[in-house]
Design a protein around this motif. Structure first.
Motif, PDB file in Angstrom:
ATOM      1  N   ARG A   1      -6.987  -1.004  -4.445  1.00  0.00           N
ATOM      2  CA  ARG A   1      -6.379  -2.037  -3.576  1.00  0.00           C
ATOM      3  C   ARG A   1      -7.079  -2.062  -2.224  1.00  0.00           C
TER       4      ARG A   1
ATOM      5  N   PRO B   1      -4.100   9.556   1.063  1.00  0.00           N
ATOM      6  CA  PRO B   1      -4.596   8.434   0.255  1.00  0.00           C
ATOM      7  C   PRO B   1      -5.034   7.237   1.101  1.00  0.00           C
ATOM      8  N   LEU B   2      -4.633   7.210   2.357  1.00  0.00           N
ATOM      9  CA  LEU B   2      -5.044   6.105   3.223  1.00  0.00           C
ATOM     10  C   LEU B   2      -6.026   6.587   4.305  1.00  0.00           C
TER      11      LEU B   2
ATOM     12  N   LEU C   1       2.207   1.684  -3.526  1.00  0.00           N
ATOM     13  CA  LEU C   1       1.146   2.143  -4.429  1.00  0.00           C
ATOM     14  C   LEU C   1       0.837   3.619  -4.217  1.00  0.00           C
ATOM     15  N   ALA C   2       0.618   3.961  -2.953  1.00  0.00           N
ATOM     16  CA  ALA C   2       0.231   5.342  -2.632  1.00  0.00           C
ATOM     17  C   ALA C   2       1.380   6.293  -2.937  1.00  0.00           C
TER      18      ALA C   2
ATOM     19  N   ASN D   1      -9.087   8.192   2.873  1.00  0.00           N
ATOM     20  CA  ASN D   1      -9.601   7.576   1.651  1.00  0.00           C
ATOM     21  C   ASN D   1     -11.092   7.246   1.817  1.00  0.00           C
TER      22      ASN D   1
ATOM     23  N   THR E   1      -4.601   3.092  -5.369  1.00  0.00           N
ATOM     24  CA  THR E   1      -4.662   2.903  -3.915  1.00  0.00           C
ATOM     25  C   THR E   1      -6.101   2.610  -3.493  1.00  0.00           C
TER      26      THR E   1
ATOM     27  N   HIS F   1      -5.430   9.084  -6.926  1.00  0.00           N
ATOM     28  CA  HIS F   1      -4.827   7.816  -6.452  1.00  0.00           C
ATOM     29  C   HIS F   1      -5.806   6.645  -6.586  1.00  0.00           C
TER      30      HIS F   1
ATOM     31  N   LEU G   1       0.826  -1.213   0.000  1.00  0.00           N
ATOM     32  CA  LEU G   1       0.000   0.000   0.000  1.00  0.00           C
ATOM     33  C   LEU G   1       0.856   1.257   0.000  1.00  0.00           C
TER      34      LEU G   1
END
Lengths: 525, 525
Positions: A189, A154-155, A87-88, A158, A186, A183, A84
């Motif tokens: 996933r 992004p996490l 990706l991010a 999100n 991200t 993103h 992750l």
């Protein structure tokens, strides 16, 4: 190359799309060779239909099941940490470590686990019982929640894994996530992990759904659809206010977390006592994450004089010395440049940031601007333009009265900070200014930069309009953030066995309930 | 005859008026020879300026002072009982006893005293403390509150004395009351008592202000003014939604309590078991106060058959036998006639109410209407028209599936009621219908008409849009109703002596606080 699928009604399927897009790698200014669909209304429509069914099913399931889902999802995110973060990082240029893997990812899983705990006890719903009249009420799920996540987390923010997502699910609602087009990989996933957790814990098929992008008019249609319970949006003011208007007209709640310049007021005693220290704190805070935080300190107000000049020089030195970070994307870069131009057009002067930008990536030089209090008062609206990124404006105020006038001009902000002398030297000034600033901000800080937003029950990540859409609610902090995605449901003379578990005489999970005016964890005998 | 003055900034003064009006005596259809001003914007503007000052001053005063004001005001209302009942009776035709003097007036003073108690302890503000991070938050006054009272409760929902007023003041805000033009004399007398209490308890000059009427555009301007904290409106849907639009566009919270038909579902077992008893309960509830309650049961849904016919005949008999009450005014009379015409135009048939009206007063015959489930489903929007007054529609549903479909068509309502067999005969049907009805109403009742709205902490007098503007809030019930007039204020790392009293370590008044996740009345050591 094929276009990635959307997640609707429990399965990944080809989108009904009017077009497709590819995200950028901000660190190289190059297109990432992945294609994501721009969904037509029919995707939204199908997601809404499925969400309505999921919402009904969720209400029949025990809260424990939602809690287990949130925890399982958190575990899966933890297990996918390296992937992750990579990706991010590729999609946002935010550093893999410490930022993504060691700060934002644990924050994300921590929020999911806190939300799970809140769902489990039910205290968030504020069950309220009047035993004499046999009237009982609680906050209950509002219905399908549409979450628009921002570009900058992004996490942790999100739409398919962040704070709004966790709060909406914990409160008992299915989520339709609108991924951020910066993103999408991200988002995808995270949605895969969420779907796996959903299946493993037996939640309804459409509990979590993901769409990457829609045309603007479909976004407006989504938040105002009769099937929606509520929406949450974190992002730019213009996009947020357009969504608000659409939702308002339909009578649908929408919770916004919009722009904020986060004023920092440095009182004379503090400046004299520890100006150097504050200059460093400010520069660090302002450049952290290339300044791309909702609570980035973008406006500093300090008293004119030698110490102010020294402070500005010191910050300028730190700004000039620090490498310019990479911005999240082309839009952020152009938006930042435009905001700086607006500020300069309104009379702000550049102290740093006039150098050349690094053309190999999305980046602008760290920009420190300054203006006088008088100038600020003349153009207070334009000089409050949010410069989202590595830029800040210092306002040099002529005197205490001017400082007061400046604060009185401020719009609603997420945070406001006052630095004061460590003993009592600034107390009179503080007492004078505090009520004015207090009224304009959601979170008031002393002697500390506002950038960190702790996930605490006492946090307020919200504020007076236009920092948010409703100053009574917070986007961060559990259990309070759950209450956005709820409606008040009252049961009057309803038979015991027909009541929802939290309102029965027997307290199911030791949560807190307000019984006859007193909070307790007891059962009613 | 002179025009009565308005109460602005602590004194009664001549209004800046564009016109004047006189209220009616509904019992005689005659004009009362008293003149009240229609205020220009300049009155509103001055009231707003004064309210801003009052709001700041109120924040500096202890909550105890607001509590004493509310209690003193209640005492004065009690002492003026006979006079107030006479005044209100003359303007509304509601009976002096028991309604005005013995029901509504004690409700009014009871609310004021409950609000006083809530203000005193501060529990309503949900003070929340995270001791480890030293982050603290509470709900705090939102700023000047504009209250638009309705026509049907000249005391208990009056803008200058009712539930919204009590809640707004208790939460620490000054109130600008927009009196209802149907009972300006009652508003004026209440404002005199409020002003006297304000002076005696030393509250700021503009804590309570009164304007009787404004042009429509000034009402819209008022709720959207930058100086306003929030507004509350109880009344018709069209007026309320126009105000909502104006407030929404300005980012100002507004709490609405609008129309509602309050569906009552009678399940087969209940109808067979005690149809006669329910028929009487329904007729009594529907005609009480000439049906002019927000929670009047205006729509009954029952299964077709002999028992349904018998039920309708029984209610028709009660409706025909009961004297037709007096309506609150010309507008209510014409509105009721228009609503009945709309219902009939959509296929409803009159069972009673075809007789002649009593022309000596505002009155229409008690009107019972009926329609089939099939017809209802064909014209569900028009057949949900609220007939505010002594009228109701019975929907005869063909079967359980049709009942379900009917409930699925319902708009947001304040209440929804299900009558079921006293044992388990209707349990399967109840389980099927309850989730659908639950989702559409604020308060769900069993085996009891919805007309009474107890002032209980567990009450919800609100509901999904368009019954209210936000389903998370209630207009009745303390402390919850106070939270509408508040914003969330967080203190991060703020020095102890600078914190508001409720957030200091020492708990000032034994109120409830959420400390590190647990509700308690303790101080922090």
């Amino acid at each position: 190359m094929t276009t990635h699928p959307v997640l609707i009604a429990g399965r990944w399927r080809e989108a009904a799309a009017s077009g497709r897009f590819s995200p950028d790698n901000p660190a190289t200014r190059s297109r990432i060779d992945q294609h994501y669909p721009i969904s037509d209304w029919s995707d939204c429509d199908e997601a809404l239909d499925a969400a309505v069914i999921a919402a009904r099913q969720l209400r029949q399931l025990p809260a424990e099941q939602r809690a287990r889902f949130l925890e399982r999802f958190a575990d899966k995110i933890d297990a996918a940490k390296v992937e992750l973060a990579e990706l991010a990082n590729r999609e946002t240029a935010l550093p893999k470590t410490p930022r993504l893997a060691e700060v934002e990812l644990p924050r994300t899983t921590g929020q999911l686990r806190q939300a799970a705990a809140a769902a489990r006890t039910g205290s968030w719903a504020q069950p309220t019982i009047d035993t004499a009249l046999n009237i009982r009420s609680q906050l209950a799920p509002v219905g399908p929640v549409v979450v628009f996540g921002p570009n900058n987390f992004p996490l942790a923010f999100n739409g398919i894994a962040g704070g709004d997502f966790a709060a909406a699910i914990a409160a008992g609602n299915p989520v339709i996530a609108k991924g951020h087009p910066a993103h999408p990989g991200t988002c995808q996933r995270l949605a895969e992990l969420a779907l796996a957790a959903q299946i493993e814990t037996g939640l309804p098929a459409a509990t979590v759904q993901l769409i990457y992008a829609t045309a603007r008019e479909n976004g407006l249609r989504l938040v105002s659809d009769i099937r929606v319970g509520a929406s949450a949006f974190t992002g730019s003011r213009s996009a947020g206010l357009a969504l608000k208007q659409a939702a308002d007209e339909a009578g649908k709640p929408i919770y916004l977390e919009l722009s904020s310049v986060n004023p920092v007021v440095i009182l004379p005693g503090a400046l004299a006592e520890r100006g150097k220290e504050i200059a460093r704190e400010f520069a660090d805070s302002c450049l952290m994450g290339t300044g791309q935080f909702c609570t980035n300190p973008g406006l500093v107000i300090l008293p004119a004089g030698e110490e102010a000049e020294w402070f500005i020089a010191r910050v300028a030195e730190l700004f000039s010395r620090a490498p310019a970070g990479t911005l999240l994307g082309a839009g952020v870069e152009s938006g930042l440049a435009a905001a700086i131009a607006t500020l300069c057009g309104a009379g702000a002067k550049r102290v740093t940031g006039t150098g050349m930008a690094d053309d190999s990536r999305y980046s602008l030089p760290n920009a420190l601007l300054r203006t006088s209090g008088e100038q600020f008062l003349q153009h207070s609206r334009r000089l409050q333009t949010e410069a989202f990124g590595n830029a800040a404006l210092v306002v040099v105020s002529a005197d205490s009265e001017q400082t007061r006038a400046i604060i009185e001009c401020l719009e609603g902000n997420l945070t406001g900070t006052i630095y004061s002398h460590s003993r009592r030297d600034d107390e009179a000034e503080y007492s004078l200014l505090e009520p004015i600033l207090r009224d304009r901000v959601g979170r008031l800080l002393n002697d500390k930069m506002p950038t960190g937003v702790a996930v605490s029950p006492a946090m307020n990540h919200g504020g007076p309009y236009p920092a948010s859409g409703h100053a009574g609610f917070t986007a961060v902090g559990i259990p309070a953030s759950l209450r956005r995605f709820a409606k008040l449901e009252c049961y009057d003379n309803v038979r015991e066995q027909r009541l929802p578990p939290l309102l029965r005489n027997q307290n199911p999970d030791d949560g807190w309930r307000l019984i006859d005016g007193s909070w307790s964890q007891r059962s009613i005998l």
